[in-house]
Design a protein around this motif. Structure first.
Motif: not given
Length: 695
Positions: A422-437
């Motif tokens: 439920x914590x996943x809130x991504x639009x158009x596969x756009x992520x924040x920098x903290x998701x990259x690792x």
């Protein structure tokens, strides 16, 4: 010029003419030598050696050396003058090295010797070599012209202490739009870091202006020289905070004769590993949010998601999820190709869990699928006729597709979304920098890491803004824990993703492969600027070590209140005054990009030619610039005008104090602090003797 100085100058002028002639002669011979492009391996190696020598001599023709050390080795009577340069020049007619590469063991004496009449020593391949230093001389040579000669130590004189005269001369020079090498002024504490062993994770806590970045770049050049048989430049990497900073530091390694080292940001590297399955959210909007002011300022609770995803606890939780995912990867049930032709689940599991256990998850999956297909082909080969084989294959292929759909095959992104739930809130596969690792970690778990994808050495700059997860991930991609990690906790302005203490990284490395250094001397700014910046940190009770300035005095820090109606004209007057004092690079630094856009419009309308630097910029052109404070880290300017230092913009808060500290310490020679209304309490409490009120 007194007689002694004149004599030294004439001596070195004569030597320079001799050296230049020899270098020119050697280079001319090599330039005339035909290049080899054929298939013979021996000739290829010889040509490679000749090309390296050509490049070294080309560097030496511009600046053959920068220092001289007269050294008498213990047990000998001869005092040898050793000339130290950016690159070694092999031999003169007497068979001695003409110029010694600054990275050579004996050249370390030039940096480690700090005066006195005791024995000096250096580590050589033959062991410890001791002896006496009789002369330490610094020189400035530009385009083969000898411009300056300074004796920083002379045993024959009354003064036996090494002075900072030459260092202060170099620090007083104006800056352009590029970081330069410091090879002629490396200090003893910096040299110790540069020459540290390769297979060590070094963490360097360095105050603003201590030369952290330059030291790290020189360390790369040293490692390539010292371990040239074991490491390659193209397998070393530098992680910098942004693309503009990479452009700013891009000239240092070529000046040292080093090329092909990878230079990138963590985000760009991670997106490349992921083959751009995802994209990064617009950095401008994210940065503007985190550095907003007034009622839009983010609260401390807003920092939790980013810091949580960067923690080792989050990494461990993700790893446990991946292990469980792997354990449940083989679906329940047999594969029945057609009635009576069954491949047992136990056999498939044995292939997956035993035979191919040493392969990464997705490679295991590929091999098991290939094994199933081979098994199917063998069963089809037993068909009594071609028609029967065709019918059976059609049915078996359909059932195989249905069976393989039961396997829970994910991409890194789809599994990450499932992990977050439920914590996943991504639009158009756009992520924040903290998701990259986490995404790259999943990728590495899926596919493993090829040896060709591993780095021989990794440099992380502005590391206080990295997360433990990012560093742990890069540890998987770096051979033998060979790291140089540098930063300054006092400049940790990205609180939503960075660390609070170096121990958060220290625990990631074996104790025997770890080293920690502190650089406390600031070589960038004048004493006046450093004392003013230190006072800002002191006002919030900072526990980090404050910068110790070198003894270089300049203009007092100036503070001015300027009303909005007068702003453009007053600022133009300030710029004119700064220019009269030979400040070539001037920066207006504001808190946010929005403020910078407004200021840029005002000053441009008033007729000032000024460059606007925003997060999407990839180059810094020098001259007069306007930039948000979070883009200024790592850069330096002759003069800084710090804008809008008002109570509404900078509260009595640790994060705001760090921002102001960063802004102040960008200035080499002059700092002017501007406020419009009530000044920030962070500057209002500074003792009056540390600044001058500008009317």
């Amino acid at each position: 010029m007194d007689t002694q100085i004149q004599s030294a100058y004439q001596e070195e002028l004569s030597k320079l003419e001799q050296v230049n002639a020899i270098i020119d002669e050697q280079l001319e011979i090599l330039q005339k030598f035909p290049r080899y492009h054929g298939p013979d391996v021996t000739e290829q190696l010889l040509e490679s050696h000749r090309e390296v020598t050509r490049q070294s001599l080309a560097i030496a023709t511009v600046e053959p050396y920068f220092g001289r050390l007269d050294f008498q080795e213990s047990g000998t009577d001869q005092i040898k003058p050793l000339y130290i340069g950016k690159t070694g020049v092999q031999h003169d007619v007497a068979g001695e090295p003409l110029v010694i590469d600054w990275r050579a063991p004996i050249a370390s004496l030039f940096y480690s010797f700090t005066g006195g009449d005791d024995l000096a020593s250096y580590d050589s391949p033959e062991g410890l070599i001791e002896g006496l230093v009789y002369l330490k001389r610094n020189m400035v040579i530009r385009k083969t012209i000898l411009q300056r000669v300074v004796d920083t130590y002379n045993r024959a004189s009354d003064n036996l202490a090494v002075t900072d005269e030459f260092l202060l001369y170099r620090l007083g020079e104006n800056k352009d739009n590029r970081l330069r090498d410091i090879v002629s002024t490396i200090q003893a504490e910096q040299d110790q870091i540069i020459r540290s062993a390769k297979n060590t994770a070094l963490i360097i806590q360095g105050v603003a202006g201590s030369g952290k970045t330059t030291v790290a770049l020189h360390r790369l050049a040293f490692l390539l020289y010292q371990y040239r048989e074991n490491i390659k430049a193209e397998r070393m990497i530098i992680f910098a905070p942004n693309s503009m900073f990479l452009d700013y530091i891009s000239g240092v390694l070529p000046e040292l004769g080093v090329g092909n080292i990878q230079q990138t940001t963590f985000a760009d590297w991670a997106l490349q590993q992921l083959e751009h399955e995802v994209s990064l959210k617009d950095s401008t909007d994210a940065l503007e949010y985190w550095f907003a002011v007034g009622p839009k300022r983010p609260q401390i609770d807003d920092l939790a998601p980013g810091r949580a995803k960067g923690s080792i606890q989050f990494k461990n939780k993700l790893h446990a999820y991946l292990v469980k995912y792997e354990e449940q990867f083989v679906p329940s049930g047999n594969y029945e190709a057609w009635s009576g032709c069954v491949l047992q689940e136990t056999m498939i599991r044995d292939w997956f869990s035993t035979e191919y256990k040493h392969y990464p998850l997705m490679k295991r999956y590929d091999r098991v699928v290939a094994r199933i297909k081979r098994w199917l082909e063998m069963q089809l080969d037993r068909a009594p006729s071609a028609n029967m084989r065709k019918e059976l294959k059609k049915s078996a292929s359909a059932k195989l597709r249905a069976y393989l759909k039961k396997w829970p095959v994910h991409t890194p992104f789809t599994l990450y979304k499932e992990f977050l739930g439920d914590a996943a809130t991504f639009k158009k596969k756009q992520v924040d920098v903290e998701d990259l690792a986490p995404l790259v970690y999943i990728l590495a778990y899926f596919n493993g890491i090829e040896s060709s994808d591993k780095f021989d050495h990794t440099v992380i700059d502005e590391a206080q803004d990295f997360s433990p997860f990012q560093v742990a991930l890069l540890g998987q991609y770096t051979s033998n824990q060979s790291f140089t990690i540098l930063g300054d906790l006092s400049q940790g302005i990205h609180a939503y993703q960075g660390i609070h203490h170096w121990d958060e990284f220290r625990v990631l490395f074996p104790e025997e492969q770890f080293g920690y250094y502190e650089l406390t001397r600031s070589y960038r700014s004048t004493m006046e600027i450093i004392h003013y910046a230190n006072a800002i940190l002191a006002s919030i009770g900072s526990s980090t070590t404050l910068a110790v300035p070198v003894f270089r005095s300049g203009e007092p820090v100036k503070v001015a209140q300027i009303a909005a109606v007068d702003r453009a004209s007053k600022l133009l007057q300030i710029v004119d005054q700064l220019r009269t004092r030979d400040n070539d690079t001037i920066a207006f630094i504001a808190r946010t990009a929005k403020e910078c856009l407004t200021l840029h419009a005002e000053l441009s309308k008033a007729g000032l030619e000024v460059s606007l630097i925003l997060p999407k910029n990839k180059q810094y052109a020098g001259g007069i610039s306007i930039l948000p404070i979070y883009m200024a880290k790592g850069l330096e300017f002759d003069a800084v005008i710090l804008m809008n230092v008002d109570q509404a913009n900078y509260e009595q808060h640790t994060n705001d104090a760090k921002l102001l500290y960063v802004g102040c310490t960008r200035a080499l020679h002059e700092l002017i602090v501007i406020h419009q209304d009530t000044p920030s309490p962070l500057i209002d409490q500074i003792p009056r003797e540390l600044y001058q009120q500008l009317s």
